[in-house]
Scaffold this active site. Sequence first.
Site, mmCIF file in Angstrom:
data_model
loop_
_atom_site.group_PDB
_atom_site.id
_atom_site.type_symbol
_atom_site.label_atom_id
_atom_site.label_comp_id
_atom_site.label_asym_id
_atom_site.label_seq_id
_atom_site.Cartn_x
_atom_site.Cartn_y
_atom_site.Cartn_z
ATOM 1 N N HIS A 20 1.141 -1.131 -0.162
ATOM 2 C CA HIS A 20 0.035 -0.144 0.453
ATOM 3 C C HIS A 20 0.813 1.204 -0.165
ATOM 4 O O HIS A 20 1.596 1.156 0.783
ATOM 5 C CB HIS A 20 -1.147 -0.240 0.956
ATOM 6 C CG HIS A 20 -1.974 1.258 1.436
ATOM 7 N ND1 HIS A 20 -2.461 1.844 2.472
ATOM 8 C CD2 HIS A 20 -2.488 1.645 0.124
ATOM 9 C CE1 HIS A 20 -3.234 2.624 2.143
ATOM 10 N NE2 HIS A 20 -3.283 2.388 0.386
ATOM 11 N N TYR A 128 6.260 14.466 -22.043
ATOM 12 C CA TYR A 128 5.675 14.566 -20.629
ATOM 13 C C TYR A 128 5.082 13.245 -20.191
ATOM 14 O O TYR A 128 3.795 13.747 -19.978
ATOM 15 C CB TYR A 128 4.737 15.718 -20.507
ATOM 16 C CG TYR A 128 5.418 16.810 -20.114
ATOM 17 C CD1 TYR A 128 6.736 16.831 -19.328
ATOM 18 C CD2 TYR A 128 6.113 17.895 -21.444
ATOM 19 C CE1 TYR A 128 7.431 17.951 -19.386
ATOM 20 C CE2 TYR A 128 6.245 18.719 -21.111
ATOM 21 C CZ TYR A 128 7.507 18.882 -20.234
ATOM 22 O OH TYR A 128 8.748 19.953 -20.847
ATOM 23 N N ALA A 129 4.970 12.335 -21.252
ATOM 24 C CA ALA A 129 3.988 11.279 -21.475
ATOM 25 C C ALA A 129 4.539 10.325 -20.109
ATOM 26 O O ALA A 129 4.879 8.933 -20.232
ATOM 27 C CB ALA A 129 4.244 10.066 -22.486
#
EC number: 5.4.99.62
Length: 139
Positions: A20, A128-129
């Site tokens: 988590h 910016y991928a």
Amino acid sequence: MKKGRLLHAELSHVIARLGHTDTLTIADAGLPVPHGPRRIDLALTPGTPGFLQVVEVVTQEMQVESALIAEEIKEHNPQLHSQLLAVLEALQQHQGNSITVRYISHEQFKQQTQCSQAVIRSGECSPYANVILSAGVTF
């Protein structure tokens, strides 16, 4: 043999080990990969595999709680930005939870990748991928 759709052994292993709030970065072909996280290089040729293709496959296996995106994608790659948000929206519906999306500068984004368990390099060659996904819990 594995029943799920993800066949890449190293990628499957990294996702299985996430706890988590652990993070996983999915990157374009040009994002610098820091020395700390594991580097999983899927890039074959420019555009293959595409960023969204990798996001979709990873999120079929990973429970996602939040996503971190560089602010610059809004201006410099609006079409991909819209498509990424659509993928995250569909994932919310499928998972039955809310996925928090936050934006930071690209420079801050690059620093945040140092905390990822792994950086997955796609063949994407558009600006910016990149996204940092934070693992959620299934219960």
